[in-house]
Scaffold this active site. Structure first.
Site, PDB file in Angstrom:
ATOM      1  N   GLN A 265      28.172  24.080  -9.089  1.00 36.78           N
ATOM      2  CA  GLN A 265      29.274  24.164  -8.129  1.00 36.78           C
ATOM      3  C   GLN A 265      30.444  23.324  -8.620  1.00 36.78           C
ATOM      4  O   GLN A 265      30.315  22.103  -8.737  1.00 36.78           O
ATOM      5  CB  GLN A 265      28.816  23.660  -6.758  1.00 36.78           C
ATOM      6  CG  GLN A 265      29.895  23.716  -5.687  1.00 36.78           C
ATOM      7  CD  GLN A 265      29.500  22.926  -4.446  1.00 36.78           C
ATOM      8  OE1 GLN A 265      28.919  21.854  -4.562  1.00 36.78           O
ATOM      9  NE2 GLN A 265      29.798  23.460  -3.286  1.00 36.78           N
ATOM     10  N   GLY A 266      31.595  23.956  -8.892  1.00 42.77           N
ATOM     11  CA  GLY A 266      32.766  23.249  -9.369  1.00 42.77           C
ATOM     12  C   GLY A 266      33.791  23.035  -8.274  1.00 42.77           C
ATOM     13  O   GLY A 266      34.806  23.739  -8.203  1.00 42.77           O
ATOM     14  N   TYR A 267      33.520  22.074  -7.411  1.00 43.74           N
ATOM     15  CA  TYR A 267      34.421  21.787  -6.287  1.00 43.74           C
ATOM     16  C   TYR A 267      35.130  20.440  -6.467  1.00 43.74           C
ATOM     17  O   TYR A 267      36.337  20.358  -6.525  1.00 43.74           O
ATOM     18  CB  TYR A 267      33.631  21.764  -4.974  1.00 43.74           C
ATOM     19  CG  TYR A 267      33.490  23.091  -4.290  1.00 43.74           C
ATOM     20  CD1 TYR A 267      33.684  24.279  -4.980  1.00 43.74           C
ATOM     21  CD2 TYR A 267      33.131  23.176  -2.947  1.00 43.74           C
ATOM     22  CE1 TYR A 267      33.542  25.499  -4.360  1.00 43.74           C
ATOM     23  CE2 TYR A 267      32.992  24.397  -2.313  1.00 43.74           C
ATOM     24  CZ  TYR A 267      33.186  25.549  -3.013  1.00 43.74           C
ATOM     25  OH  TYR A 267      33.051  26.758  -2.390  1.00 43.74           O
ATOM     26  N   SER A 268      34.362  19.350  -6.507  1.00 42.79           N
ATOM     27  CA  SER A 268      34.937  18.004  -6.458  1.00 42.79           C
ATOM     28  C   SER A 268      35.784  17.709  -7.690  1.00 42.79           C
ATOM     29  O   SER A 268      35.478  18.145  -8.797  1.00 42.79           O
ATOM     30  CB  SER A 268      33.822  16.956  -6.355  1.00 42.79           C
ATOM     31  OG  SER A 268      33.104  17.121  -5.157  1.00 42.79           O
TER      32      SER A 268
ATOM     33  N   GLU B  25      26.247  24.957   2.474  1.00 50.36           N
ATOM     34  CA  GLU B  25      25.827  23.751   1.775  1.00 50.36           C
ATOM     35  C   GLU B  25      25.470  22.650   2.761  1.00 50.36           C
ATOM     36  O   GLU B  25      24.463  21.962   2.609  1.00 50.36           O
ATOM     37  CB  GLU B  25      26.936  23.259   0.838  1.00 50.36           C
ATOM     38  CG  GLU B  25      26.542  21.989   0.087  1.00 50.36           C
ATOM     39  CD  GLU B  25      27.711  21.360  -0.650  1.00 50.36           C
ATOM     40  OE1 GLU B  25      28.840  21.438  -0.141  1.00 50.36           O
ATOM     41  OE2 GLU B  25      27.493  20.786  -1.717  1.00 50.36           O
TER      42      GLU B  25
ATOM     43  N   SER C  93      32.483  13.144   2.865  1.00 48.51           N
ATOM     44  CA  SER C  93      32.114  11.810   3.341  1.00 48.51           C
ATOM     45  C   SER C  93      31.946  11.790   4.859  1.00 48.51           C
ATOM     46  O   SER C  93      32.512  12.613   5.580  1.00 48.51           O
ATOM     47  CB  SER C  93      33.174  10.787   2.926  1.00 48.51           C
ATOM     48  OG  SER C  93      34.346  10.978   3.679  1.00 48.51           O
TER      49      SER C  93
ATOM     50  N   GLU D 172      33.171   9.711   6.903  1.00 45.02           N
ATOM     51  CA  GLU D 172      34.442   9.445   7.575  1.00 45.02           C
ATOM     52  C   GLU D 172      35.250  10.738   7.751  1.00 45.02           C
ATOM     53  O   GLU D 172      35.806  11.005   8.833  1.00 45.02           O
ATOM     54  CB  GLU D 172      35.257   8.429   6.776  1.00 45.02           C
ATOM     55  CG  GLU D 172      34.680   7.017   6.781  1.00 45.02           C
ATOM     56  CD  GLU D 172      33.489   6.846   5.830  1.00 45.02           C
ATOM     57  OE1 GLU D 172      33.221   7.788   5.056  1.00 45.02           O
ATOM     58  OE2 GLU D 172      32.844   5.785   5.873  1.00 45.02           O
TER      59      GLU D 172
END
Length: 393
Positions: free
Chosen positions: A135-138, A253, A376, A378
């Site tokens: 998965q190429g997200y971040s 996910e 995250s 938050e």
């Protein structure tokens, strides 16, 4: 990386959903106990592809690699309840988690948004273990704020040209394919200029660099794209509509990273450690353990609610974030209690091959990043506040 295909060689499946829960649980238990290969059980970290490949092969050959896919597409066609039973039995046995980005995330997305040609080509390859997906997200500087991504894809004739960087890619070094979010229009609102692309990892210009985590495992990696060219047809959905798919996929996910597996394993380690250290009958410990066990029971119920939504096609909703928050914070609280029970050995990292039931330090370290990855805590609390509780910014 070319994968040898694992061809399904089973007879047509029965309707598993027609079995009673007890019958299916017995079937799942017998399957895992009869077919699990000689590889580690109750592994503290994700196994790499060469280690877990025999288990993937056993599942694929039996037609059990994609539990929730329709049987017409090669899956088991399990309803939510039966899927939970399967997970519970595999967890009870300590079966390793296979590389499941393809079956859990990309496959369902292609069924919903992919072209017929994409479904016909990619879905069987996932089932046969020919394509292992990442998965190429971040991205650096755009972790939880996914829409701030800077990787670009520019159309050049019949190709897309990709430049940028992705990071914290789980088991990306084992993958031969990656789905990547890239900016394809910089002139519009940031969520409106993103597309969803399928990228071979052996394409010229792709560089993979492993990242070693606190436990010393290279479970993650970063991927660099330097003028990577892919066919124009390697886009899923419409150009600039990737955000819609990204949200749908993140919903899937977050259901699965909110699964109670990690907390359940940690609670099992806590019980084993307490018994070994003579604390199991201590009333104060039993009170704390009971609170954690009851929270885990609540998490199981919550997880079943979202799996049911997935199975019936109901919207996952922004409220799915509460599942991920619940799981990750419970996992951390159990790991902290495990450190207390371990006493003077709490700071000692168990050597490779040791009994993972007593790996307090490893469990503690493994639990730290869970409140960050996949969105995250938050950010998720903010999403819940705005989208679910309609609170002001």
């Amino acid at each position: 990386m070319t994968q040898p295909p694992f061809i399904a060689d089973h007879a047509p499946h029965p309707d598993f959903n027609a079995l009673s829960d007890a019958e299916f649980r017995a079937l799942a238990r017998d399957f895992v106990e009869s077919n699990y290969p000689d590889i580690p059980r109750f592994a503290q970290h994700r196994l790499r592809w060469p280690e877990v490949r025999p288990w993937y092969a056993a599942l694929a050959r039996a037609g059990w690699i994609a539990p929730t896919w329709p049987q017409t597409l090669g899956g088991m066609g399990l309803g939510a309840g039966k899927h939970l039973i399967l997970i519970e039995e595999f967890e009870r046995y300590g079966a390793a988690r296979v590389h499941d980005i393809g079956t859990v995330m990309l496959g369902p997305l292609l069924m919903q948004y992919g072209t017929q040609a994409q479904q016909d080509y990619y879905l069987p390859r996932i089932l046969r273990g020919e394509d292992i997906w990442a998965q190429g997200y971040s991205e650096p500087g755009a972790g939880s704020d996914l829409a701030a991504l800077r990787t670009t894809a520019v159309r050049d004739g019949d190709e897309w040209v990709i430049d940028g960087q992705k990071t914290w890619i789980t088991l990306g070094a084992d993958a031969n394919m990656a789905f990547v979010l890239a900016r394809t229009d910089k002139t519009v609102k940031k969520q409106a200029g993103i597309s969803f692309l399928l990228v071979p990892m052996d394409a010229p210009g792709v560089t993979v660099r492993p990242i070693e985590n606190l436990e010393g495992h290279a479970e993650f990696c970063e991927i660099f794209f330097d003028g990577v060219r892919i066919p124009a047809g390697n886009i899923v959905g419409e150009v600039n509509q990737g955000w819609t798919m990204a949200k749908a996929l993140l919903g899937h996910e977050r259901v699965f990273i909110g699964a109670p597996r990690l907390s359940a394993n940690a609670l099992g380690r806590l019980e084993a450690s307490a018994r070994a250290n003579g604390l199991w009958d201590d009333p104060a410990f039993q009170d704390r353990f009971a609170r954690l066990a009851m929270d885990l029971a609540d998490l199981n119920d919550l997880f079943e609610t979202y799996v049911q939504r997935l199975r019936t096609g109901a919207p996952i909703g922004a409220d799915v974030g509460v599942l991920k928050i619940f799981q990750s914070e419970l996992y951390q609280r159990i790991s902290e209690e495990l450190m207390q029970v371990a006493g003077s050995l709490a700071g000692v990292k168990l050597a490779e091959g040791g009994d993972s039931r007593f790996d307090a330090a490893g469990t503690y370290l493994a639990a730290r990043p869970t409140t960050i990855f996949g969105g995250s805590t938050e950010v998720m609390r903010n999403v819940l506040a705005r989208a679910s509780l309609n609170l002001p910014k």
